[in-house]
Motif scaffolding. Structure first.
Motif, short mmCIF file in Angstrom:
data_model
loop_
_atom_site.label_atom_id
_atom_site.label_comp_id
_atom_site.label_asym_id
_atom_site.label_seq_id
_atom_site.Cartn_x
_atom_site.Cartn_y
_atom_site.Cartn_z
N PRO A 19 -4.73 9.58 -16.14
CA PRO A 19 -4.51 8.54 -15.12
C PRO A 19 -5.83 7.90 -14.73
O PRO A 19 -6.91 8.44 -14.98
N VAL A 20 -5.74 6.74 -14.11
CA VAL A 20 -6.93 6.01 -13.71
C VAL A 20 -7.64 6.80 -12.61
O VAL A 20 -7.00 7.47 -11.81
N PRO A 21 -8.98 6.79 -12.57
CA PRO A 21 -9.69 7.45 -11.46
C PRO A 21 -9.19 6.96 -10.12
O PRO A 21 -8.84 5.79 -9.95
N ALA A 22 -9.16 7.87 -9.14
CA ALA A 22 -8.59 7.54 -7.83
C ALA A 22 -9.28 6.33 -7.21
O ALA A 22 -8.65 5.55 -6.49
N ALA A 23 -10.57 6.16 -7.46
CA ALA A 23 -11.30 5.04 -6.87
C ALA A 23 -10.81 3.70 -7.35
O ALA A 23 -11.04 2.67 -6.71
N LEU A 24 -10.13 3.68 -8.50
CA LEU A 24 -9.63 2.43 -9.06
C LEU A 24 -8.14 2.24 -8.84
O LEU A 24 -7.56 1.30 -9.39
N SER A 25 -7.55 3.09 -8.05
CA SER A 25 -6.12 2.95 -7.79
C SER A 25 -5.83 1.60 -7.15
O SER A 25 -6.39 1.24 -6.12
N GLY A 26 -4.96 0.82 -7.78
CA GLY A 26 -4.61 -0.49 -7.26
C GLY A 26 -5.66 -1.56 -7.49
O GLY A 26 -5.53 -2.68 -6.96
N VAL A 27 -6.69 -1.25 -8.25
CA VAL A 27 -7.79 -2.19 -8.47
C VAL A 27 -7.92 -2.49 -9.96
O VAL A 27 -7.88 -1.58 -10.79
N SER B 23 -10.96 12.73 2.84
CA SER B 23 -10.43 11.37 2.98
C SER B 23 -11.40 10.29 2.54
O SER B 23 -10.99 9.17 2.29
N LEU B 24 -12.69 10.62 2.44
CA LEU B 24 -13.67 9.62 2.02
C LEU B 24 -14.40 10.04 0.74
O LEU B 24 -15.45 9.50 0.44
N LEU B 25 -13.81 10.97 0.01
CA LEU B 25 -14.49 11.48 -1.18
C LEU B 25 -14.56 10.46 -2.30
O LEU B 25 -15.61 10.24 -2.90
N ASP B 26 -13.46 9.82 -2.60
CA ASP B 26 -13.39 9.02 -3.82
C ASP B 26 -14.23 7.75 -3.76
O ASP B 26 -14.84 7.35 -4.75
N GLY C 6 -15.64 6.50 -0.24
CA GLY C 6 -16.30 6.27 1.03
C GLY C 6 -15.61 5.21 1.85
O GLY C 6 -15.94 4.98 3.01
N ASP C 7 -14.61 4.57 1.25
CA ASP C 7 -13.85 3.52 1.93
C ASP C 7 -12.56 4.13 2.47
O ASP C 7 -11.81 4.75 1.71
N PRO C 8 -12.27 3.98 3.76
CA PRO C 8 -11.08 4.62 4.33
C PRO C 8 -9.77 4.13 3.73
O PRO C 8 -8.78 4.85 3.74
N VAL C 9 -9.76 2.91 3.20
CA VAL C 9 -8.52 2.35 2.68
C VAL C 9 -8.21 2.89 1.28
O VAL C 9 -7.04 3.06 0.92
N SER C 10 -9.22 3.20 0.52
CA SER C 10 -9.01 3.60 -0.87
C SER C 10 -8.20 4.88 -0.98
O SER C 10 -7.35 5.02 -1.87
N ALA D 90 -7.42 -1.97 10.30
CA ALA D 90 -6.33 -2.12 9.33
C ALA D 90 -6.02 -0.78 8.66
O ALA D 90 -4.85 -0.48 8.37
N ALA D 91 -7.05 0.02 8.42
CA ALA D 91 -6.84 1.34 7.82
C ALA D 91 -6.02 2.23 8.73
O ALA D 91 -5.12 2.96 8.29
N LEU D 92 -6.30 2.17 10.03
CA LEU D 92 -5.56 3.01 10.96
C LEU D 92 -4.14 2.50 11.16
O LEU D 92 -3.22 3.29 11.43
N ALA D 93 -3.92 1.20 11.04
CA ALA D 93 -2.55 0.68 11.07
C ALA D 93 -1.77 1.19 9.86
O ALA D 93 -0.60 1.57 9.96
#
Length: 506
Positions: A136-144, A407-410, A412-416, A457-460
């Motif tokens: 599978p694609v690396p988690a950091a690239l999920s949706g990107v 939560s910020l491992l992949d 550092g961005d809270p949305v990722s 937006a991340a918290l929403a």
């Protein structure tokens, strides 16, 4: 200026047993390096002896869960890194600029791969391209979706299909490490042995039990003080603690809270982390396909009992997907809306799974089993080593799963994290959640560039996810690392990406 590679000293064969009992550790570490850890020269530095909790699950491929092993041991690097404040910092890229909404130009520093070849724009672009093709694609690239191309003699242009305001953060992910062309084999295989850029070179891997690293003398960031690292993977947390206490290892990660008091105070390091232990409920099939039963499970959980009991005060009760170490989250958190009413379990049967590499998790699962049974569920508990559990968990073979996730491992961005773990196309979606409202909230957060607004937006989006009851945050962990009394320069950070660096020595 480059210096010639220092010839490696001969090293006698290592014991090959899968060491899980502490008395065997001394023999294993003594045999690697030939002197039981003594300095190999007046200015050459001692070898570090490190014991890690998680054995390689994917042959140390940087594109999956093993990426953080390589990052923590100082083997791999990406174009960027995270600084102490969680912002993007230079790594293999000395600088970068955003040319427009979808194009970024990264300027490389002069560096060399551990196989002696130069870090060139073409090599970097090819490495990033291979990451996008991984399955599978690396988690950091999920949706990107991104492409990388060489630009002149020092530049790499990265283009995203949609605007990505946090691309420099994304490229700091351990899963997007840059490796030499020879690392990439047929059928998607990746071999990091001797092909990375960090201060330590992976030279030998013995299955899932051991790995040896030598200092990489041509490292662009300066010569490491330790001459190498001898690594053992030991899932048994008590064995890791005993090995540190008896002086058989210099560093031991993930000391169980039950063992913390057995270590001298000056050999314990407690680090607040962005790691949250959660109960993930399979929403696609089985008992928790019913929102009312997910709500019943959430209502049955007493998180404070876990924080004070199982973790003995070394954790905080679950507040959300983001914990206290994410300091901006507390004042901005949004109350989940639209939750289903709790239904009656009526003796519904479920399988609850977890892994024992983090020794508190089986105990957490046992307490949860009791709490769920008290609420009216029938619970079967299954515990395995993580490497033997992950594929089944991702395939939805369990009704519930207890896991610890940074939560910020992949990136550092809270949305990722939200995109990777809780959307329809997420690559690490253990709850198998596919909710249109969640996907919309996450997609909206992904478009926001302003830092404060992106956090809002991340918290929403977090609130939308919690509203489905697909995940129940249990505790926010403080990780205990065992550090030998003579060891200095250990790199501990809330993102758990680093451990050994150029200044780590004994």
């Amino acid at each position: 200026m480059r210096f010639p590679r220092r010839p490696r000293r001969p090293r006698p064969p290592r014991l090959l047993a899968a060491v899980l009992l502490t008395p065997l550790l001394a023999g294993c570490f003594a045999s690697s390096g030939g002197d039981g850890g003594a300095a190999s020269g007046a200015d050459d530095g001692s070898r570090l002896r490190v014991v890690l909790a998680f054995p390689p699950a994917e042959n140390l491929s940087p594109h999956g869960a093993d990426a953080t092993i390589l990052s923590r041991l100082g083997v791999t690097e990406g174009l960027t890194a995270l600084d102490a404040n969680g912002a993007a910092a230079p790594a293999l890229a000395a600088s970068w600029r955003r040319e427009d909404d979808r194009n970024w130009l990264f300027t490389l520093r002069e560096a060399v791969f551990q196989d002696g070849t130069d870090v060139t724009p073409a090599a970097v672009a090819a490495s990033l391209t291979r990451a996008t093709e991984a399955e599978p694609v690396p988690a950091a690239l999920s949706g990107v979706t991104l492409t990388a191309k060489a630009e002149g003699s020092t530049g790499v242009r990265v283009t995203t299909a949609a605007p990505d305001p946090v691309l420099p953060l994304r490229l700091s992910s351990p899963g997007l490490a840059v490796l030499a062309p020879k690392a990439y084999k047929k059928k998607g295989a990746v071999d990091p042995v001797g092909t990375a850029t960090g201060p330590f070179e992976l030279t030998e891997v013995t299955g899932a039990t051991a790995a040896d690293l030598d200092r990489f003398d041509d490292y662009w960031g300066g010569r490491a003080q330790a001459s190498g690292v001898d690594v053992r993977f030991i899932a048994d947390g008590t064995a890791r603690a005993n090995a540190l206490r008896t002086g058989q290892v210099d560093l031991a990660e993930a000391i169980p809270v039950a063992q913390a008091a057995t270590l001298d105070a000056d050999t314990r390091r407690e680090t607040a982390t962005t790691r949250t232990t959660s109960l993930l409920l399979n929403v696609k099939s089985g008992v928790f396909k019913d929102p009312a039963l997910r709500a019943a499970a959430r209502a049955a959980v007493d998180t404070s009992a876990l924080a004070t009991g199982v973790y003995e005060g070394h954790a905080d009760a679950g507040a959300g997907i983001y914990g206290p170490a994410v300091t901006w989250a507390e004042g901005k958190r949004v109350r989940p809306a639209g939750r289903a009413r709790a239904g009656s379990p009526g003796g519904a049967s479920l399988t609850l799974a977890t892994y024992d590499n983090r020794p508190e998790l089986p105990e957490v699962a046992q307490v949860l089993k009791q709490q769920l049974e008290k609420a009216g569920f029938k619970v079967k508990l299954e515990v395995r080593e993580y490497s033997r559990l992950e594929s089944d968990a991702l395939a939805g073979k369990f009704d519930a799963f207890v896991g610890a996730r940074n939560s910020l491992l992949d990136t550092g961005d809270p949305v990722s994290l939200l995109a990777g773990d809780f959307t329809c196309d997420g690559g690490y979606n253990l709850a198998l959640l596919c909710d249109k409202g969640v996907d919309r909230a996450v997609a909206k957060a992904q478009t926001v560039a302003d830092t404060g607004e992106r956090q809002d937006a991340a918290l929403a989006a977090e609130a939308a996810i919690l509203g489905t009851d697909a995940v129940v945050p249990l505790v926010h962990q403080r990780v205990i690392t065992g550090v030998g009394a003579k060891v200095s320069g250990v790199l501990l950070d809330p993102y758990e990406r680093t451990l050994v660096g150029t200044g780590t020595r004994r």
